[in-house]
Design a protein around this motif. Structure first.
Motif, PDB file in Angstrom:
ATOM      1  N   PRO A  26       0.794  -1.229   0.000  1.00  0.00           N
ATOM      2  CA  PRO A  26       0.000   0.000   0.000  1.00  0.00           C
ATOM      3  C   PRO A  26       0.828   1.281   0.000  1.00  0.00           C
ATOM      4  N   ALA A  27       1.927   1.316   0.760  1.00  0.00           N
ATOM      5  CA  ALA A  27       2.757   2.527   0.802  1.00  0.00           C
ATOM      6  C   ALA A  27       3.427   2.769  -0.545  1.00  0.00           C
ATOM      7  N   GLY A  53      -1.227  -8.588   0.821  1.00  0.00           N
ATOM      8  CA  GLY A  53      -1.733  -9.601  -0.087  1.00  0.00           C
ATOM      9  C   GLY A  53      -2.242 -10.848   0.620  1.00  0.00           C
ATOM     10  N   LEU A  54      -1.893 -11.015   1.898  1.00  0.00           N
ATOM     11  CA  LEU A  54      -2.324 -12.181   2.661  1.00  0.00           C
ATOM     12  C   LEU A  54      -3.652 -11.958   3.367  1.00  0.00           C
ATOM     13  N   ILE A  55      -4.173 -10.730   3.326  1.00  0.00           N
ATOM     14  CA  ILE A  55      -5.402 -10.416   4.064  1.00  0.00           C
ATOM     15  C   ILE A  55      -6.605 -10.968   3.306  1.00  0.00           C
ATOM     16  N   PHE A  64     -14.810   0.783   1.817  1.00  0.00           N
ATOM     17  CA  PHE A  64     -15.200  -0.585   1.463  1.00  0.00           C
ATOM     18  C   PHE A  64     -16.005  -1.178   2.620  1.00  0.00           C
ATOM     19  N   PRO A  65     -17.261  -0.757   2.783  1.00  0.00           N
ATOM     20  CA  PRO A  65     -18.051  -1.201   3.937  1.00  0.00           C
ATOM     21  C   PRO A  65     -18.264  -2.708   3.993  1.00  0.00           C
ATOM     22  N   GLU A  66     -18.230  -3.385   2.859  1.00  0.00           N
ATOM     23  CA  GLU A  66     -18.368  -4.844   2.838  1.00  0.00           C
ATOM     24  C   GLU A  66     -17.017  -5.541   2.936  1.00  0.00           C
ATOM     25  N   GLY A  67     -15.944  -4.748   2.984  1.00  0.00           N
ATOM     26  CA  GLY A  67     -14.600  -5.303   3.053  1.00  0.00           C
ATOM     27  C   GLY A  67     -14.011  -5.535   1.668  1.00  0.00           C
ATOM     28  N   ILE A  68     -12.700  -5.694   1.630  1.00  0.00           N
ATOM     29  CA  ILE A  68     -12.012  -5.987   0.374  1.00  0.00           C
ATOM     30  C   ILE A  68     -10.814  -6.878   0.680  1.00  0.00           C
ATOM     31  N   ALA A  69     -10.584  -7.858  -0.180  1.00  0.00           N
ATOM     32  CA  ALA A  69      -9.422  -8.732  -0.029  1.00  0.00           C
ATOM     33  C   ALA A  69      -8.145  -7.930  -0.287  1.00  0.00           C
ATOM     34  N   GLY A  70      -7.111  -8.236   0.471  1.00  0.00           N
ATOM     35  CA  GLY A  70      -5.852  -7.520   0.297  1.00  0.00           C
ATOM     36  C   GLY A  70      -5.310  -7.633  -1.116  1.00  0.00           C
ATOM     37  N   ALA A  71      -5.395  -8.823  -1.707  1.00  0.00           N
ATOM     38  CA  ALA A  71      -4.894  -9.014  -3.072  1.00  0.00           C
ATOM     39  C   ALA A  71      -5.675  -8.164  -4.067  1.00  0.00           C
ATOM     40  N   ASP A  72      -6.985  -8.036  -3.863  1.00  0.00           N
ATOM     41  CA  ASP A  72      -7.803  -7.214  -4.763  1.00  0.00           C
ATOM     42  C   ASP A  72      -7.454  -5.736  -4.628  1.00  0.00           C
ATOM     43  N   LEU A  73      -7.226  -5.288  -3.404  1.00  0.00           N
ATOM     44  CA  LEU A  73      -6.843  -3.889  -3.185  1.00  0.00           C
ATOM     45  C   LEU A  73      -5.522  -3.584  -3.880  1.00  0.00           C
ATOM     46  N   LEU A  74      -4.538  -4.472  -3.719  1.00  0.00           N
ATOM     47  CA  LEU A  74      -3.238  -4.266  -4.363  1.00  0.00           C
ATOM     48  C   LEU A  74      -3.370  -4.274  -5.881  1.00  0.00           C
ATOM     49  N   ALA A  75      -4.193  -5.163  -6.421  1.00  0.00           N
ATOM     50  CA  ALA A  75      -4.382  -5.223  -7.872  1.00  0.00           C
ATOM     51  C   ALA A  75      -4.973  -3.911  -8.394  1.00  0.00           C
ATOM     52  N   ARG A  76      -5.933  -3.360  -7.686  1.00  0.00           N
ATOM     53  CA  ARG A  76      -6.529  -2.078  -8.090  1.00  0.00           C
ATOM     54  C   ARG A  76      -5.485  -0.956  -8.050  1.00  0.00           C
ATOM     55  N   MET A  77      -4.663  -0.962  -7.022  1.00  0.00           N
ATOM     56  CA  MET A  77      -3.650   0.084  -6.884  1.00  0.00           C
ATOM     57  C   MET A  77      -2.577  -0.042  -7.961  1.00  0.00           C
ATOM     58  N   GLN A 289      -0.622  -0.121   9.641  1.00  0.00           N
ATOM     59  CA  GLN A 289      -1.975  -0.151   9.107  1.00  0.00           C
ATOM     60  C   GLN A 289      -1.950   0.298   7.655  1.00  0.00           C
ATOM     61  N   ILE A 290      -2.850  -0.251   6.835  1.00  0.00           N
ATOM     62  CA  ILE A 290      -2.908   0.116   5.427  1.00  0.00           C
ATOM     63  C   ILE A 290      -3.099   1.622   5.266  1.00  0.00           C
TER      64      ILE A 290
END
Length: 316
Positions: A26-27, A53-55, A64-77, A289-290
């Motif tokens: 994330p950083a 990526g392990l989250i 993301f009120p429903e949450g987001i997988a760490g791998a998906d967040l990284l892919a978007r970024m 923290q992210i």
């Protein structure tokens, strides 16, 4: 605005950079987005080992009120950084050295020359002794968790175990006591190593103490089983409090100041003690923290842009 594909093609080769970002968590990715949108030549060297990526699902991340997988967040970024012209090299960096006012970073197959470097290499948690398949399955099911700040809410009023002892184990268990009254602190290797004061604090909090060693782990029916000399115990979630490895060696080898634990020391603008070298995220002393890492990435990128502008005017 210019077409993103045109922007990508117009960038200089990856060995002629304004900034090399080492680390694709994330950083680092936040910084790369900012740097690319500053019209700077930026590349990301990413070994693919970000803890994010392990989250399985983060529900702490705003938006993301429903949450987001760490791998998906990284892919978007990553997609966002590439869209605006950053380049990505899937490689680890083995060595970083000065070359006059610049830096040369040596990867697995090639080298990168850059005017500045942002180190966003993070940390790695020390894992409990279980194989990769069980570790991945336990994480996915929420039976194994590493961050009570991130997901303590999810274990509210459930039976929870902290694997650890000493100051680190005590702090983790006391923190989790605000989520559940059914807590155990299990020593990983043998008898607990605790002071009288620590034992009293745990007793006052109603936290059970169990001596190790932990012989084995197993995944049961919506639970994780921990084998101890006192018998097998079953928990809804287990939190390892075993410490971590801080990946700051590239900067330390260049003479950057670090804490005794290895966290890099930076100023309020994410500058290390080595000119042209910056750091952000978990490799820096602070809240792991992210959201915090992303904030530091934005600060670092803006500082890099302004410092480069002082060295040479930035003009279209």
């Amino acid at each position: 605005m210019p077409d993103p594909e045109t922007l990508r093609r117009s960038r200089a080769a990856p060995d002629d950079l304004d900034c090399l970002v080492i680390g694709g968590g994330p950083a680092g990715l936040t910084a790369a987005i900012y740097l690319a949108r500053f019209h700077l030549r930026v590349a990301i060297a990413d070994a693919g080992a970000s803890r994010a990526g392990l989250i399985p699902l983060t529900r702490n991340h705003a938006g993301f009120p429903e949450g987001i997988a760490g791998a998906d967040l990284l892919a978007r970024m990553r997609e966002q950084a590439l869209r605006y012209g950053a380049t990505l090299a899937q490689t680890s960096i083995a060595r970083l050295e000065r070359a006059g006012d610049d830096f040369v970073a040596h990867g697995e197959r090639n080298a990168f020359r850059s005017r500045t470097v942002l180190l966003a290499t993070g940390v790695s948690n020390h894992r409990p002794p279980m194989d990769e398949v069980m570790h991945a399955r336990a994480l996915e099911q929420g039976l194994l968790r590493y961050c009570p700040i991130c997901d303590g809410f999810e274990v509210t009023d459930r039976r929870v175990c902290v694997l650890g002892t000493g100051e680190r184990g005590v702090k983790e268990a006391i923190f989790l006591r605000s989520y559940s009254r059914d807590l155990s602190l299990i020593a990983p290797a043998g008898a607990h190593d605790l002071s009288d004061e620590q034992r009293m604090a745990l007793r006052d909090a109603g936290i059970a103490l169990v001596d190790g060693p932990c012989a084995s782990f197993a995944i049961g029916e919506n639970a994780i089983e921990v084998a101890t000399p006192a018998g097998t115990q079953t928990f809804a979630s287990l939190y390892p409090a075993l410490g971590s490895t801080i990946h700051s060696e590239l900067a330390v080898d260049l003479g950057a100041k670090a804490t005794d634990d290895g966290c890099l020391v930076v100023d309020s603008h994410q500058r290390t003690s080595v000119p042209g070298l910056y750091a952000a995220g978990d490799v820096v002393l602070g809240l792991d923290q992210i959201s915090h890492a992303m904030g530091e990435g934005g600060v670092a990128a803006t500082t890099i842009r302004n410092d480069l502008a002082e060295r040479s005017p930035l003009r279209r």
